[in-house]
Design an enzyme around this catalytic site. Structure first.
Site: not given
Length: 348
Positions: A208, A235, A252
């Site tokens: 993360r 993000e 991601h």
């Protein structure tokens, strides 16, 4: 069964066309756009990480079941959900194979580009759950010495086989992060963390974004032989300066293999089916629509580093994802939502 259940579904969850409709009223929306008005009279939510499941969304609603088709659960406020008696499930381990593929394709890819010999290197794994265990196993097959740090597992299993974080950082040539995002891990990769790493080491984050203090990472970026990031703070509005400091940067998508997405959707649907006693869906698993995306076994025995690098890049050309993000970082979210799921490989 009469259509008494209303379920709100993130439209980006794949393989769901026609699956739930025989048993429920289905409302599909983009995950970030799901709001209180959508869930007010809903019984269930099937989401991904872009839907914040908290009081702001759920207070006063009729939701009693939430399934996230992801490993991560940091988008779910468990304190609130527990206080309301909501059932919450996740898809633990669903994308472990995809993330493992990413780690080694990126590692061997960047080593090939920069002429870095990997033989004899020590790989440190921080967080040894479903993903970390798989990375550990494949690293052993590939000949790396492996160090592991996982405080919860150390507490339950004892210290044998594990290293302290300080030991791991000081001794590892490669550090790869696989911890969940929670209070104890938020910002854990800070100035002290990066100061503890070897000069000339490689840092990989496919966990993360918020586990990394990006200001600290930028301050220490010059010490790395390679910096590989799949996840970011804020993000989709990622730090463009940090993007330019990386050797591989992706939006991601480390876990976005075809098999991983099948696993995630299957876990969510099966949990939903069991909660609402929909027996025909108890063993649901999406059909593989494209045979070329079936998982494949790779044989690495006796191969040179260059041969392994070529084999991994053929099966997952990670630099394509890197190129797409660098070309249009403002399209971060679209690159995720429109991603063409890749074939997963495994190594025995």
């Amino acid at each position: 069964m009469p259509k008494k259940i209303k379920v709100v579904v993130d439209a980006a969850i794949p393989f769901l066309d026609g699956v739930l409709e025989p048993y429920a009223e289905v409302v599909r929306k983009e995950g970030r756009q799901i709001g209180p008005e959508d869930v007010a009279d809903a019984s269930a939510l099937l989401v991904r990480t872009r839907t914040r499941c908290n009081a702001a969304l759920l207070e006063g609603s009729s939701v009693r079941f939430i399934a996230t088709a992801t490993i991560g659960t940091d988008h779910i406020e468990f304190g609130y959900c527990n206080s309301k008696g909501l059932m919450v499930t996740n898809a633990a381990g669903c994308n472990a194979g995809g993330v493992m593929n990413y780690v080694f394709s990126a590692l061997y890819g960047v080593a090939a580009r920069k002429g870095l010999p990997l033989e004899g290197m020590t790989l440190g794994i921080v967080g040894v759950g479903n993903v970390g265990r798989l990375v550990e196993r494949v690293a052993g097959i590939l000949g790396f010495k492996v160090l592991k740090n996982d405080p919860p597992r150390m507490a339950s299993e004892g210290p044998y086989g594990f290293s302290t974080l300080e030991e791991l950082l000081a001794q590892s040539d490669i550090v790869t992060m696989h911890v969940p995002l929670e209070a104890s891990t938020t910002g854990m990769c800070d100035d002290a963390f990066f100061s503890g790493m070897k000069d000339g080491s490689i840092f990989i984050n496919a966990a993360r974004g918020e586990i990394v203090d990006e200001s600290a990472l930028k301050r220490h970026a010059s010490k790395f032989k390679a910096l590989i990031l799949d996840t970011w703070n804020n993000e989709p509005d990622i730090d463009r300066e940090l993007l330019e400091m990386t050797d591989i940067a992706t939006p991601h998508i480390a876990g976005y293999s075809y098999r991983g997405k099948q696993n995630g959707t299957a876990a969510a649907v099966r949990a939903f089916a069991r909660y609402f006693a929909i027996e025909p869906l108890y063993d649901f698993f999406p059909k593989t629509e494209y045979l070329e995306l079936e998982s494949v076994k790779l044989d690495v025995k006796g191969r040179t580093q260059g041969e392994i690098a070529s084999l991994l890049q053929y099966n997952y050309p990670v630099f394509t994802d890197d190129f797409m993000l660098r070309t249009a970082p403002e399209e971060f979210e679209a690159l995720r939502s429109d991603y063409k799921y890749r074939r997963e490989f495994y190594i025995d």
